[in-house]
Design a protein around this motif. Sequence first.
Motif, short mmCIF file in Angstrom:
data_model
loop_
_atom_site.label_atom_id
_atom_site.label_comp_id
_atom_site.label_asym_id
_atom_site.label_seq_id
_atom_site.Cartn_x
_atom_site.Cartn_y
_atom_site.Cartn_z
N UNK A 156 0.82 -1.20 0.00
CA UNK A 156 0.00 0.00 0.00
C UNK A 156 0.86 1.26 0.00
N UNK A 157 2.01 1.19 0.67
CA UNK A 157 2.94 2.33 0.74
C UNK A 157 4.31 1.83 0.25
N UNK A 158 4.54 1.86 -1.06
CA UNK A 158 5.66 1.12 -1.64
C UNK A 158 7.03 1.78 -1.50
N UNK A 159 7.08 3.00 -0.95
CA UNK A 159 8.39 3.64 -0.79
C UNK A 159 8.35 4.63 0.37
N UNK A 160 9.52 5.19 0.68
CA UNK A 160 9.65 6.11 1.81
C UNK A 160 8.72 7.32 1.65
N UNK A 161 8.64 7.85 0.44
CA UNK A 161 7.79 9.02 0.21
C UNK A 161 6.33 8.73 0.52
N UNK A 162 5.83 7.61 0.06
CA UNK A 162 4.42 7.26 0.29
C UNK A 162 4.14 7.06 1.77
N UNK A 163 5.04 6.35 2.46
CA UNK A 163 4.85 6.12 3.89
C UNK A 163 4.96 7.42 4.68
N UNK A 164 5.89 8.28 4.30
CA UNK A 164 6.08 9.55 5.01
C UNK A 164 4.88 10.47 4.82
N UNK A 165 4.35 10.51 3.60
CA UNK A 165 3.17 11.35 3.33
C UNK A 165 1.99 10.92 4.18
N UNK A 166 1.79 9.61 4.31
CA UNK A 166 0.68 9.11 5.12
C UNK A 166 0.89 9.40 6.60
N UNK A 167 2.12 9.32 7.08
CA UNK A 167 2.40 9.66 8.48
C UNK A 167 2.04 11.12 8.75
N UNK A 168 2.46 12.02 7.86
CA UNK A 168 2.14 13.44 8.02
C UNK A 168 0.63 13.64 8.02
N UNK A 169 -0.08 12.96 7.11
CA UNK A 169 -1.54 13.08 7.01
C UNK A 169 -2.22 12.60 8.29
N UNK A 170 -1.82 11.43 8.79
CA UNK A 170 -2.44 10.87 10.00
C UNK A 170 -2.14 11.72 11.22
N UNK A 171 -0.92 12.24 11.30
CA UNK A 171 -0.56 13.08 12.43
C UNK A 171 -1.36 14.38 12.42
N UNK A 172 -1.61 14.91 11.23
CA UNK A 172 -2.41 16.13 11.11
C UNK A 172 -3.85 15.87 11.56
N UNK A 173 -4.40 14.73 11.17
CA UNK A 173 -5.77 14.39 11.58
C UNK A 173 -5.86 14.28 13.10
N UNK A 174 -4.86 13.67 13.74
CA UNK A 174 -4.88 13.51 15.20
C UNK A 174 -4.89 14.85 15.93
N UNK A 175 -4.45 15.90 15.27
CA UNK A 175 -4.39 17.20 15.92
C UNK A 175 -5.61 18.07 15.64
N UNK A 176 -6.58 17.52 14.91
CA UNK A 176 -7.84 18.23 14.71
C UNK A 176 -8.74 18.07 15.92
N UNK A 177 -9.72 18.99 16.13
CA UNK A 177 -10.66 18.83 17.25
C UNK A 177 -11.50 17.56 17.08
#
Length: 663
Positions: A21-42
């Motif tokens: 699903x996340x075949x390289x460092x860029x794909x995995x890093x992008x998803x980490x940033x996205x998930x971390x941003x969601x966790x910081x929403x109200x």
Amino acid sequence: MQPTKPYRSEDLHYLKMLARQYPNVQAASTEIVNLQAIRNLPKGTEHFISDVHGEYEAFLHILNSASGVVREKVDDLFSTTVSKAERDQLATLIYYPREKLEAIEAETQDMREWYRITFHRLIEVCRLVSSKYTRSKVRKAMPPEYAYIIDEMLHTHYEDSDKRDYYENIISTIIDIDRASSFLIQLCELIKRLAVDHLHLVGDIFDRGPRADIILDSLMDYHSVDIQWGNHDILWMGAASGSRTLVATVLANSLRYNNLEVIETGYGISLRPLSVFANEVYRDCDVHCFEVKLTGEDASHYTEKDKLLAARMHKAITIILFKLEGQKLLRNPSFGMADRLLLDKIDYEGKCITLQGVTYPLEDTDFPTVDRADPYALTGEEAALIDQLTASFRHSEKLQRHIRFLYSKGSLYKVFNGNLLLHGCIPMTEQGAQMEFSIGCEALSGKAFLDYADLTARRAYYSKQGTAEREFGMDFLWFLWAGRNSPIFGRERMTTFERRLILDESTWTEPKNPYYRFYNDPSVCDALLKEFGLEGEHCHIINGHIPVKSKKGESPIKGGGKLLVIDGGFCKAYQKTTGIAGYTLIYNSACFRLVSHEPFSGRANAIRENQDIASSSAVFERLESRMKIAGTDIGRQLQEQIDDLMALLWAYRSGAIVEDHKE
């Protein structure tokens, strides 16, 4: 945030699958940033409703208004710039866009100008309710045909003159191509979708009110919902599973309260076989004890002949019910309810019955189908009738669809974001200990018994027809409905027999389980919460089932604020007792807010007069700081995903897994 080595060698197999699903460092890093941003929403808004009992008009209004959240947003935005009458109209438009728009078109000369002004206001409301979500989540909630347009309008800065012209051009084009009404309706639906992130229905969708099926249709279309089964839901689940006893119970209850619309119109189940049987077998019988309760317009619509037929049908199915309940109790001595075997205790000559050593006269002993030597045996005609009626319940496609939904989205209890949701109770003894049950199990109590009961309830529907597991499951559903101290009935006994046949009302009492006394103690609530893995200042038990008598000064807040009872009389039949028309609960990122509602004047009046349900809202608990998604159950799941992706990053950078950079 540098990844360390957070995985074991045996985790590599899982990480290799994750790499698809996340075949390289860029794909995995992008998803980490996205998930971390969601966790910081109200944290999203949760909406709790209980004991709606078929009152579909009031339920849909509460659902559309989100217990006042939508109106609150309208007032926040426009209280100083728009008149109250216009705000009333805007709120009603959001609740009922199709119907209200039709009424507005009939009385408005310049619809173009009205659309232009209204679109501006609706976009402002939509922008406000979408502010706590990611742009991606909002986009997914949008109607596909208008997603691009709405997204552009939500994120256009009106202060910029070029952007303002662009914005106005979009609105003009929508009006010019005759898509204004369609666009408006979809925009209103999106506002309601975003006003509440998740709905909790804390039991009792069925019975009393006219159309539980309409409520279930709306729940099946709702974007995010869970249900805690109430005793009346279990009753219909058992009937749909094929329990003859619970089919008889549904029909007896529905006839008693003249609530046949949901059966005949909603689910297409014909009661003609019952009417034919009752007219033949009970034609010459006394049926005064089984008169149907008629109120308001119903009373004027029924002829004396209609009333007589309804009473005969009610008596016929009730006698069948008493027999089937007796068979069930004889078949299941582990229920511990032998004292509820009553047909064999009747003294026909003396027209009386002895209960707990006291003899009471009976109002009716004219039971032509009861064999005094074998009172719990069905006659051949009764057996054929109840088999035919049960088959009708089993073959109602709409009913089966609704019951599958109840099984898939429902459970006996739910732990969600620090709260324990259950309809009834956690049964307790008089001494305050958790009550043990040995019904097809070894002495279980508390959470363990609720887990067992949930599993057994599912076997009633999903086990193979004719198997011992399914048959016991259906018997167990009856126990949950009416069994002594069942966790969703929560009473010592159900006195249907006494209420129908004994005039002395002292026999009608149905003593509540001691849970309903002990739940006033904060330490008891804390101990119960701890058993379900919940500890902390903002953890609560949220109950339905027992209406709060507000007019007598009773508070829905119990146990020092650790327990909330949100059954306040949604059902019209209970409103004389409660004094209000129900409680709902709103839990957002800042506070818990309890809302009490006055009786609803009806959908047509709400649309015509812009009348909302009169409600009063009180914040009973504030959070120390705004809760973010990180502090919720979903936030914890997102953190687990982040941890897995961090492990994948390590595996890529250490060479344990090879990146794939294919385009």
